[in-house]
Write a protein that holds these residues in place. Structure first.
Motif, PDB file in Angstrom:
ATOM      1  N   LEU A 127       0.800  -1.223   0.000  1.00  0.00           N
ATOM      2  CA  LEU A 127       0.000   0.000   0.000  1.00  0.00           C
ATOM      3  C   LEU A 127       0.833   1.274   0.000  1.00  0.00           C
ATOM      4  O   LEU A 127       0.516   2.225  -0.724  1.00  0.00           O
ATOM      5  N   LEU A 128       1.903   1.320   0.784  1.00  0.00           N
ATOM      6  CA  LEU A 128       2.651   2.568   0.923  1.00  0.00           C
ATOM      7  C   LEU A 128       3.194   3.123  -0.402  1.00  0.00           C
ATOM      8  O   LEU A 128       3.021   4.323  -0.673  1.00  0.00           O
ATOM      9  N   PRO A 129       3.838   2.321  -1.253  1.00  0.00           N
ATOM     10  CA  PRO A 129       4.302   2.891  -2.534  1.00  0.00           C
ATOM     11  C   PRO A 129       3.149   3.412  -3.390  1.00  0.00           C
ATOM     12  O   PRO A 129       3.288   4.428  -4.078  1.00  0.00           O
ATOM     13  N   GLY A 130       2.011   2.736  -3.344  1.00  0.00           N
ATOM     14  CA  GLY A 130       0.845   3.204  -4.092  1.00  0.00           C
ATOM     15  C   GLY A 130       0.348   4.543  -3.593  1.00  0.00           C
ATOM     16  O   GLY A 130      -0.062   5.401  -4.382  1.00  0.00           O
ATOM     17  N   MET A 131       0.400   4.728  -2.271  1.00  0.00           N
ATOM     18  CA  MET A 131      -0.007   6.015  -1.700  1.00  0.00           C
ATOM     19  C   MET A 131       0.936   7.116  -2.181  1.00  0.00           C
ATOM     20  O   MET A 131       0.495   8.214  -2.511  1.00  0.00           O
TER      21      MET A 131
END
Length: 188
Positions: A121-125
């Motif tokens: 999730l973090l890279p997508g955010m």
């Protein structure tokens, strides 16, 4: 198998689904899923996770979402694998808000995100410019002391916070790395 009089089991189908999706044979997987249901073999969590993963590989999130909903409707509790797979699919098709929605849902069902969930999730955010949400998710990850195996997410977090002009948030990323015992490098 069938010509030898050996009936397939759920396990047989689960292995076949995995192989069909690995070899990019979506139509064959669908055909065998229908065959499985026709034989009265009920899918289990592994079946649903495998099918959901297969659909996300093809970027077919509507079908993956239908299976996810069907799974819950049959009182099969989605696992952290189920949620992480769905989140990854949404990130890949640039529907990060849907991934974030599932990230919040996972906690409401008593399942805790794990390192792959955060790493997904973090890279997508960051890519979506959702730096405030990324700060919150990073804080949650640090509070639970979950260190991802892929340390490249910290470069992405640092870059996105710096680009947004939030140097305090970028500094917090470095502090998170220290707290999680992630070695810093010159690039950081």
């Amino acid at each position: 198998m069938l010509s030898e009089g050996i009936e397939p089991t759920r396990h047989t189908y689960n292995i076949m689904f995995w192989g069909f999706f690995l070899s990019l044979r979506l139509d064959t997987a669908n055909r065998f899923y229908e065959d499985m249901k026709t034989r009265g073999i009920a899918p289990d969590t592994v079946t649903y996770n495998t099918l959901i993963n297969g659909y996300t590989r093809f970027k077919r999130m509507e079908e993956a979402e239908k299976l996810f909903v069907e799974m819950k409707a049959k009182n099969l509790a989605p696992t952290v694998i189920s949620y992480t797979t769905m989140i990854k699919g949404y990130v890949v098709v640039e529907k990060v808000d849907d991934g974030l929605r599932l990230f919040e849902e996972i906690k409401s069902f008593g399942t805790q995100p794990n390192a792959p969930t955060y790493s997904t999730l973090l890279p997508g955010m960051c890519d979506a410019g959702k730096t405030n949400e990324a700060k919150t998710i990073l804080k949650d990850m640090v509070e639970r002391y979950i260190a991802p195996k892929d340390n490249s997410i910290f470069i992405k977090l640092l870059n996105s916070q710096c680009k947004s002009g939030d140097m305090k948030a970028a500094s917090d990323v470095l502090k998170a790395m220290i707290r999680l015992s992630i070695p810093s490098e010159a690039g950081h």
